[in-house]
Design an enzyme around this catalytic site. Structure first.
Site, PDB file in Angstrom:
ATOM      1  N   GLU A 118      -0.983  -9.036   9.435  1.00 34.99           N
ATOM      2  CA  GLU A 118      -2.112  -8.168   9.803  1.00 34.99           C
ATOM      3  C   GLU A 118      -2.641  -7.482   8.559  1.00 34.99           C
ATOM      4  OE1 GLU A 118       0.943  -5.960  12.144  1.00 34.99           O
ATOM      5  OE2 GLU A 118      -0.313  -4.230  11.673  1.00 34.99           O
ATOM      6  N   LYS A 120      -3.576  -4.935   5.716  1.00 35.06           N
ATOM      7  CA  LYS A 120      -2.988  -3.707   5.197  1.00 35.06           C
ATOM      8  C   LYS A 120      -4.136  -2.716   5.080  1.00 35.06           C
ATOM      9  CE  LYS A 120       0.118  -2.054   1.575  1.00 35.06           C
ATOM     10  NZ  LYS A 120      -0.511  -0.775   1.323  1.00 35.06           N
ATOM     11  N   TYR A 230       0.602   0.413  13.778  1.00 37.43           N
ATOM     12  CA  TYR A 230       1.204  -0.820  13.265  1.00 37.43           C
ATOM     13  C   TYR A 230       2.720  -0.865  13.370  1.00 37.43           C
ATOM     14  CZ  TYR A 230       1.377   1.959   8.914  1.00 37.43           C
ATOM     15  OH  TYR A 230       1.575   2.937   7.990  1.00 37.43           O
ATOM     16  N   LYS A 295       5.141  -9.518   8.140  1.00 35.29           N
ATOM     17  CA  LYS A 295       6.392  -9.010   8.725  1.00 35.29           C
ATOM     18  C   LYS A 295       7.141 -10.144   9.417  1.00 35.29           C
ATOM     19  CE  LYS A 295       3.901  -4.745   9.664  1.00 35.29           C
ATOM     20  NZ  LYS A 295       3.292  -3.832  10.632  1.00 35.29           N
ATOM     21  N   CYS A 437     -49.104   4.802  -4.754  1.00 33.79           N
ATOM     22  CA  CYS A 437     -47.991   4.203  -5.488  1.00 33.79           C
ATOM     23  C   CYS A 437     -47.682   2.803  -4.963  1.00 33.79           C
ATOM     24  CB  CYS A 437     -46.761   5.098  -5.366  1.00 33.79           C
ATOM     25  SG  CYS A 437     -45.335   4.446  -6.239  1.00 33.79           S
TER      26      CYS A 437
HETATM   27  S1  IVH Z   1       4.054  -1.661   8.198  1.00 33.01           S
HETATM   28  C1  IVH Z   1       8.476   0.048   6.716  1.00 33.01           C
HETATM   29  N1  IVH Z   1       1.608  -2.358   8.563  1.00 33.01           N
HETATM   30  O1  IVH Z   1       1.175   0.420   3.743  1.00 33.01           O
HETATM   31  C2  IVH Z   1       7.023   0.124   6.424  1.00 33.01           C
HETATM   32  N2  IVH Z   1       2.034  -0.732   6.899  1.00 33.01           N
HETATM   33  O2  IVH Z   1       3.115   0.129   1.379  1.00 33.01           O
HETATM   34  C3  IVH Z   1       6.265  -0.581   7.481  1.00 33.01           C
HETATM   35  N3  IVH Z   1       0.037   0.097   5.775  1.00 33.01           N
HETATM   36  O3  IVH Z   1       2.527   3.541   3.782  1.00 33.01           O
HETATM   37  C4  IVH Z   1       4.815  -0.463   7.237  1.00 33.01           C
HETATM   38  N4  IVH Z   1      -1.407  -1.105   6.893  1.00 33.01           N
HETATM   39  O4  IVH Z   1       0.808   3.243   5.512  1.00 33.01           O
HETATM   40  C5  IVH Z   1       2.424  -1.573   7.859  1.00 33.01           C
HETATM   41  N5  IVH Z   1      -0.537  -3.062   9.049  1.00 33.01           N
HETATM   42  C6  IVH Z   1       0.280  -2.294   8.339  1.00 33.01           C
HETATM   43  C7  IVH Z   1      -0.169  -1.415   7.349  1.00 33.01           C
HETATM   44  C8  IVH Z   1       0.737  -0.642   6.637  1.00 33.01           C
HETATM   45  C9  IVH Z   1      -1.262  -0.202   5.968  1.00 33.01           C
HETATM   46  C10 IVH Z   1       0.510   1.068   4.775  1.00 33.01           C
HETATM   47  C11 IVH Z   1       1.518   2.040   5.320  1.00 33.01           C
HETATM   48  C12 IVH Z   1       2.540   2.238   4.266  1.00 33.01           C
HETATM   49  C13 IVH Z   1       2.119   1.309   3.180  1.00 33.01           C
HETATM   50  C14 IVH Z   1       3.298   0.533   2.709  1.00 33.01           C
END
Ligand code: IVH
Length: 677
Positions: A118, A120, A230, A295, A437
């Site tokens: 998904e 980020k 998430y 993941k 103009c």
């Molecule tokens: S899962 C154990 N899913 O990325 C951590 N994180 O570098 C599991 N983030 O601070 C995180 N989108 O805020 C996850 N779809 C997503 C995400 C996401 C953004 C951010 C999250 C975290 C950082 C990790």
């Protein structure tokens, strides 16, 4: 306190269910079912019932999203489970290596492992805790162990459920996710900030984080924020879902928004392909993402893999190229928009930002140049995201060369040489050339020909653009010299339509002074103001000769409009255009100068619903002729609301505010009476 009657309880709970459902459909599913007016009506009804029966108010009522008092600071919140970060991957090879590491630990083949991918999201990470289905706490990530308690702020987000939906509600749920701001909302917020001279955010992530850290939740409530879930960090009892993707689907049924892009697939090759495809789609999403979170989908495998130091072994973040890059500002040029707005444009040493070469960026306006403190020759950070025009977001003053030059805002239009106007309380500087103009010609002519101006039948936008591109029409006066033969030679213009247009132009020549003034397209001189000016001055000459004070004496004309008028009539080329129009045969009956104050002087009226005996425009014009201002929304200042057939939320609001409301029949009687005077 008296106990509320059972039917009141019933209605309150019915309204809450309907509002929660509407909210969910609007903020989570993106499929609104209730109109804004219906939502407002139900909301107000609920509010009224709760005001009458305070015992019925509960924290999870839709009325309780805003209303918490401003805080002095935010309490510390210890996260029951730390909020970790993720290891990064930057290439297909990195993705393969991650999959191999996972496979080895699980004693499997990498190609047999299912991954859930998904976007980020690039926003602010938050955690929400629900006990017995009710939101009890919301916090920022902070340092991962301790965050800031921002519950009151998070409650204001439509996409944060105040209570969980459905039958199968867990006793405890901690949901984690990202609060983001979409590009459109971010642009609008910054645009307003630039106009008001308040804080401008460098990017949507800062805007989201800054909006969440407001001490006054009413400010957060006004910001276009969205929560996307998430992860379920704690869930008791376990609801039986065995994969991350199933758990995300579960969160949707509980009332959360999750990623629409979430996809599961087997093996690293498919994962790498997904990353590539999402990278290509990145610009069309409408919000910032900085990569893909990959993941392991099986939750049992996730537990087996566990964590190292600050990151899980079962996930990795594939990172896209940055949306900010550094380059040199070589020059600043000034562009004139279709409405005369002058925009400084930065000419840059070309630089690749997130895969696209950027050579120009907007500097918005003079205030923005001051705010950034930027000079020509400076090293600047450029941001490009989606369809948004690239912007200069920062200056590295440490790298300023000795020969850096200040940016001087021009005082004359680079296209037509007219004076550039900038009013004290406005961020935007504008060319005062208007009709004259070339940059504004098309828009000015469209306005000139429009229905409420000279109402020239058959002179549509496309035709105007052709006429200007051919250089046949430079000023509106040129329109009246077009011939049938000339027009006929244009594509899609037969003899008949050409003749009709020439006739329409001829008919448009006899007009009213009010329409003529309106047609000139002077800034902020709308129909009502034009009509007031015509009534007040009676002749064009008197209007042209008026000084600031004389102009401000007109109903509805303040210092800003007076300044626009004054400047307009001081530009020699505008006076030439006026003369050319009169020479072309434009005539009007001199208006009768209104004596003294009109019956509705200073009052603000609102028209709503459908009127049977006249159009709303007509009603508006008649009210304006009596001195009233006609507004589109009800406020404390509204003197009277005219409610036509099927009046909606404005009527409800007026009733609640105790504003005078009259129906159409009464309106007609009163108009007749006032117009007699
Ligand atoms: S899962 C154990 N899913 O990325 C951590 N994180 O570098 C599991 N983030 O601070 C995180 N989108 O805020 C996850 N779809 C997503 C995400 C996401 C953004 C951010 C999250 C975290 C950082 C990790």
């Amino acid at each position: 306190m008296s106990q509320p009657a059972p039917d009141v309880r019933q209605e309150v709970s019915q309204l809450r269910a309907e509002l929660d459902d509407a909210n969910y459909r609007y903020y989570v599913l993106d499929e609104p079912t209730l109109s804004d007016a219906d939502y407002d009506r139900k909301f107000q009804r609920l509010k009224t019932l709760e005001d009458e029966n305070p015992a019925l108010v509960t924290p999870d009522s839709p009325t309780q999203r805003v209303g918490a008092a401003p805080a002095d600071g935010f309490p510390e919140v210890a996260h029951a489970i730390p909020m970790l970060s993720l290891d990064n991957a930057f290439s297909r090879e990195d993705i393969h290596a991650f999959a191999e590491r996972v496979a080895e630990r699980l004693e499997k083949e990498a190609d047999d492992i299912e991954f859930s991918c998904e976007p980020k999201l690039d926003g602010a990470a938050v955690s929400l805790v629900y006990e017995q289905g009710v939101l009890v706490s919301g916090a920022t990530r902070g340092d991962g162990r301790t965050g800031e308690g921002i519950t009151s702020n998070l409650r204001t987000l439509g996409s944060v459920p105040l209570k969980l939906m459905g039958e199968n509600v867990p006793e405890l749920l901690e949901v984690r996710g990202e609060v983001i701001m979409r590009h459109a909302g971010f642009e609008a917020l910054n645009e307003r900030a630039r106009e008001e001279g308040s804080k401008v955010f460098a990017n949507p992530r800062n805007a989201a984080a800054g909006s969440l850290r407001q001490l006054d939740p009413r400010i957060t409530a006004k910001r276009p924020l969205e929560f996307h879930a998430y992860q379920a960090a704690r869930l008791e009892p376990d609801l039986g879902d065995t994969t991350h993707s199933a758990l995300m689907a579960r969160l949707t049924t509980l009332g959360f928004r999750t990623s629409a892009e979430l996809t599961t697939m087997k093996g690293p090759k498919a994962v790498a392909d997904y990353c590539e495809q999402l990278g290509e789609k990145r610009d069309q999403l409408g919000y910032d993402i900085d990569g893909v979170v990959i993941k392991v989908n099986d939750l049992r495998h996730q537990r087996e893999l566990g964590f190292v130091a600050r990151a899980p072994r079962w996930a990795v973040a594939f990172k896209f190229p940055a949306q900010e890059e550094v380059t040199t500002l070589n020059e600043v040029e000034f562009q004139v928009g279709r409405t005369g707005a002058i925009t400084p444009v930065a000419r840059l040493e070309p630089v690749t930002v997130a895969g696209v070469t950027v050579a120009n960026a907007t500097l918005h306006n003079a205030d923005e140049i001051t705010r950034l403190g930027v000079m020509i020759g400076d090293t600047v950070a450029i941001r490009r995201a989606g369809d948004v025009i690239p912007q200069v977001v920062r200056v590295d003053t440490d790298k300023r060369p000795v020969d850096a030059r200040p940016i001087t805002f021009p005082d004359h239009c680079p296209v037509c040489g007219s004076q550039i106007e900038r009013l004290d309380d406005e961020a935007v500087a504008r060319c005062s050339g208007g009709l004259y103009c070339a940059a504004q010609r098309k828009e000015a002519l469209k306005h000139f020909a429009s229905r409420k101006a000279l109402d020239i039948d058959g002179l549509g936008e496309k035709l105007i653009e052709q006429l200007v591109d051919l250089d046949w029409v430079k000023t509106p006066a040129d329109l009246f010299h077009l011939t049938v033969e000339q027009l006929q030679s244009l594509p899609r213009m037969g003899e008949k339509s050409s003749r009709n247009l020439v006739n329409a132009l001829d008919n448009a020549k006899s007009t009213t002074l009010a329409r003529f003034i309106y047609a000139l397209g002077i800034r902020e001189v709308g129909e009502a103001t034009a009509s007031n000016l015509a009534n007040h001055f009676g002749t064009l000459q008197a209007l042209q000769d008026a000084d600031q004070a004389g102009l401000e004496a007109v109903n509805d004309v303040g210092p800003v409009v007076a300044a626009h008028l004054y400047t307009f009539f001081r530009q020699p080329h505008n006076l030439e255009t006026l003369q050319a129009l009169i020479d072309a045969g434009i005539t009007w009956q001199e208006a009768e100068v209104t004596q003294g104050p009109t019956p509705l002087d200073g009052q603000t009226w609102v028209l709503t619903g459908t009127l049977e005996s006249m159009t709303r425009d007509e009603g508006k014009a008649r009210l304006q002729a009596l001195g009233a201002k006609v507004s589109g929304s009800v406020s404390k200042k509204t003197a009277c609301l005219v409610a036509g057939e099927a009046a909606g939320s404005k009527l409800t609001k007026a009733e609640q505010m105790g504003v005078d409301v009259i129906d159409e029949a009464t309106f007609i009687d009163r108009l007749a009476e006032w117009e007699q005077r």
